[in-house]
Write a protein that holds these residues in place. Sequence first.
Motif, mmCIF file in Angstrom:
data_model
loop_
_atom_site.group_PDB
_atom_site.id
_atom_site.type_symbol
_atom_site.label_atom_id
_atom_site.label_comp_id
_atom_site.label_asym_id
_atom_site.label_seq_id
_atom_site.Cartn_x
_atom_site.Cartn_y
_atom_site.Cartn_z
ATOM 1 N N ASP A 85 0.819 -1.133 0.152
ATOM 2 C CA ASP A 85 -0.128 0.098 -0.032
ATOM 3 C C ASP A 85 0.769 1.283 0.078
ATOM 4 O OD1 ASP A 85 0.805 -0.342 2.576
ATOM 5 O OD2 ASP A 85 -0.753 0.254 3.480
ATOM 6 N N MET A 86 0.266 2.333 -0.442
ATOM 7 C CA MET A 86 1.177 3.501 -0.473
ATOM 8 C C MET A 86 1.652 4.122 0.782
ATOM 9 S SD MET A 86 2.345 5.409 -2.661
ATOM 10 C CE MET A 86 1.430 5.937 -4.193
ATOM 11 N N GLU A 87 1.252 3.940 1.820
ATOM 12 C CA GLU A 87 1.526 4.475 3.238
ATOM 13 C C GLU A 87 2.910 3.589 3.532
ATOM 14 O OE1 GLU A 87 -1.618 4.104 6.161
ATOM 15 O OE2 GLU A 87 -2.671 5.453 5.211
ATOM 16 N N SER A 88 3.010 2.354 3.130
ATOM 17 C CA SER A 88 4.259 1.550 3.541
ATOM 18 C C SER A 88 5.157 1.925 2.421
ATOM 19 C CB SER A 88 3.974 0.117 3.205
ATOM 20 O OG SER A 88 2.875 -0.007 4.452
ATOM 21 N N LEU A 89 4.828 2.007 1.115
ATOM 22 C CA LEU A 89 5.687 2.167 -0.041
ATOM 23 C C LEU A 89 6.545 3.383 -0.250
ATOM 24 C CD1 LEU A 89 6.688 0.842 -2.621
ATOM 25 C CD2 LEU A 89 4.788 2.277 -3.982
ATOM 26 N N VAL A 90 6.265 4.633 0.392
ATOM 27 C CA VAL A 90 6.925 5.736 0.761
ATOM 28 C C VAL A 90 8.201 5.570 1.630
ATOM 29 C CG1 VAL A 90 6.819 8.285 1.254
ATOM 30 C CG2 VAL A 90 5.188 7.100 0.033
ATOM 31 N N PRO A 91 7.999 5.175 2.985
ATOM 32 C CA PRO A 91 8.811 4.808 3.605
ATOM 33 C C PRO A 91 10.263 3.798 3.172
ATOM 34 C CG PRO A 91 7.122 4.843 5.057
ATOM 35 C CD PRO A 91 6.638 5.002 3.786
ATOM 36 N N ALA A 92 9.581 2.721 2.527
ATOM 37 C CA ALA A 92 10.369 1.690 2.058
ATOM 38 C C ALA A 92 11.413 2.366 0.954
ATOM 39 C CB ALA A 92 9.605 0.775 1.549
ATOM 40 N N ILE A 93 10.663 3.238 0.147
ATOM 41 C CA ILE A 93 11.633 4.141 -0.895
ATOM 42 C C ILE A 93 12.638 5.019 -0.265
ATOM 43 C CG2 ILE A 93 11.608 5.628 -2.762
ATOM 44 C CD1 ILE A 93 9.042 4.449 -3.705
ATOM 45 N N ILE A 94 12.199 5.550 0.626
ATOM 46 C CA ILE A 94 13.171 6.593 1.569
ATOM 47 C C ILE A 94 14.309 5.644 2.085
ATOM 48 C CG2 ILE A 94 13.354 8.079 3.497
ATOM 49 C CD1 ILE A 94 10.518 8.968 2.708
ATOM 50 N N TYR A 95 13.863 4.576 2.650
ATOM 51 C CA TYR A 95 14.888 3.588 3.367
ATOM 52 C C TYR A 95 16.058 3.384 2.289
ATOM 53 C CZ TYR A 95 12.081 3.298 7.641
ATOM 54 O OH TYR A 95 11.493 3.662 9.014
ATOM 55 N N THR A 96 15.454 2.257 1.098
ATOM 56 C CA THR A 96 16.138 2.044 0.285
ATOM 57 C C THR A 96 17.017 3.041 -0.820
ATOM 58 O OG1 THR A 96 14.546 0.193 0.093
ATOM 59 C CG2 THR A 96 15.972 0.458 -1.783
ATOM 60 N N PHE A 97 16.514 3.915 -0.930
ATOM 61 C CA PHE A 97 17.248 4.929 -1.909
ATOM 62 C C PHE A 97 17.867 6.170 -1.561
ATOM 63 C CE2 PHE A 97 14.295 2.432 -4.629
ATOM 64 C CZ PHE A 97 14.938 1.787 -5.412
ATOM 65 N N ILE A 98 17.462 6.571 -0.320
ATOM 66 C CA ILE A 98 17.890 7.818 0.368
ATOM 67 C C ILE A 98 18.788 7.385 1.482
ATOM 68 C CG2 ILE A 98 17.583 9.934 1.423
ATOM 69 C CD1 ILE A 98 15.118 9.865 -0.297
ATOM 70 N N LEU A 99 18.335 6.647 2.546
ATOM 71 C CA LEU A 99 19.002 6.639 3.923
ATOM 72 C C LEU A 99 20.256 5.446 3.775
ATOM 73 C CD1 LEU A 99 16.184 6.724 6.385
ATOM 74 C CD2 LEU A 99 17.905 8.581 5.890
ATOM 75 N N SER A 100 19.929 4.532 3.251
ATOM 76 C CA SER A 100 20.844 3.135 2.973
ATOM 77 C C SER A 100 22.116 3.735 2.446
ATOM 78 C CB SER A 100 20.169 2.198 2.499
ATOM 79 O OG SER A 100 21.222 0.956 2.316
ATOM 80 N N PRO A 101 21.989 4.517 1.159
ATOM 81 C CA PRO A 101 23.253 4.805 0.785
ATOM 82 C C PRO A 101 23.973 5.850 1.522
ATOM 83 C CG PRO A 101 21.609 4.953 -1.046
ATOM 84 C CD PRO A 101 20.857 4.565 0.063
ATOM 85 N N ILE A 102 23.191 6.819 2.273
ATOM 86 C CA ILE A 102 23.978 7.853 2.946
ATOM 87 C C ILE A 102 24.664 7.295 4.241
ATOM 88 C CG2 ILE A 102 23.588 9.839 4.344
ATOM 89 C CD1 ILE A 102 21.511 10.735 2.280
ATOM 90 N N ILE A 103 23.884 6.542 4.959
ATOM 91 C CA ILE A 103 24.533 5.761 6.071
ATOM 92 C C ILE A 103 25.605 4.975 5.692
ATOM 93 C CG2 ILE A 103 23.927 4.313 8.154
ATOM 94 C CD1 ILE A 103 21.230 5.738 7.697
ATOM 95 N N THR A 104 25.347 3.987 4.935
ATOM 96 C CA THR A 104 26.298 3.016 4.454
ATOM 97 C C THR A 104 27.530 3.455 4.176
ATOM 98 O OG1 THR A 104 24.795 1.510 4.036
ATOM 99 C CG2 THR A 104 26.731 0.745 3.278
ATOM 100 N N GLY A 105 27.281 4.516 3.068
ATOM 101 C CA GLY A 105 28.708 5.147 2.321
ATOM 102 C C GLY A 105 29.253 6.040 3.285
#
Length: 72
Positions: free
Chosen positions: A36-56
């Motif tokens: 659902d859309m309410e879960s999709l937005v945080p999933a995209i943020i975790y995957t494409f924004i937070l994960s590369p910044i934190i890991t890198g």
Amino acid sequence: MNNIRRIAGAVWILLGIAAAYFLIVEQAIPLFAKGDMESLVPAIIYTFILSPIITGGMCVFGLYALQNEYEL
């Protein structure tokens, strides 16, 4: 002191990899599975924004510590 920095550098790299695993596998994939859309937005943020910044950031910091860039 330099040996402690090198050990800390390896720990930072391992923490960066663990953070990526946690953000993608434990947080984002279950949210993608809901669909659902309410879960999709945080999933995209975790995957494409937070994960590369934190890991890198953590891995680069650890790499610099392993290469003695922080030598006094």
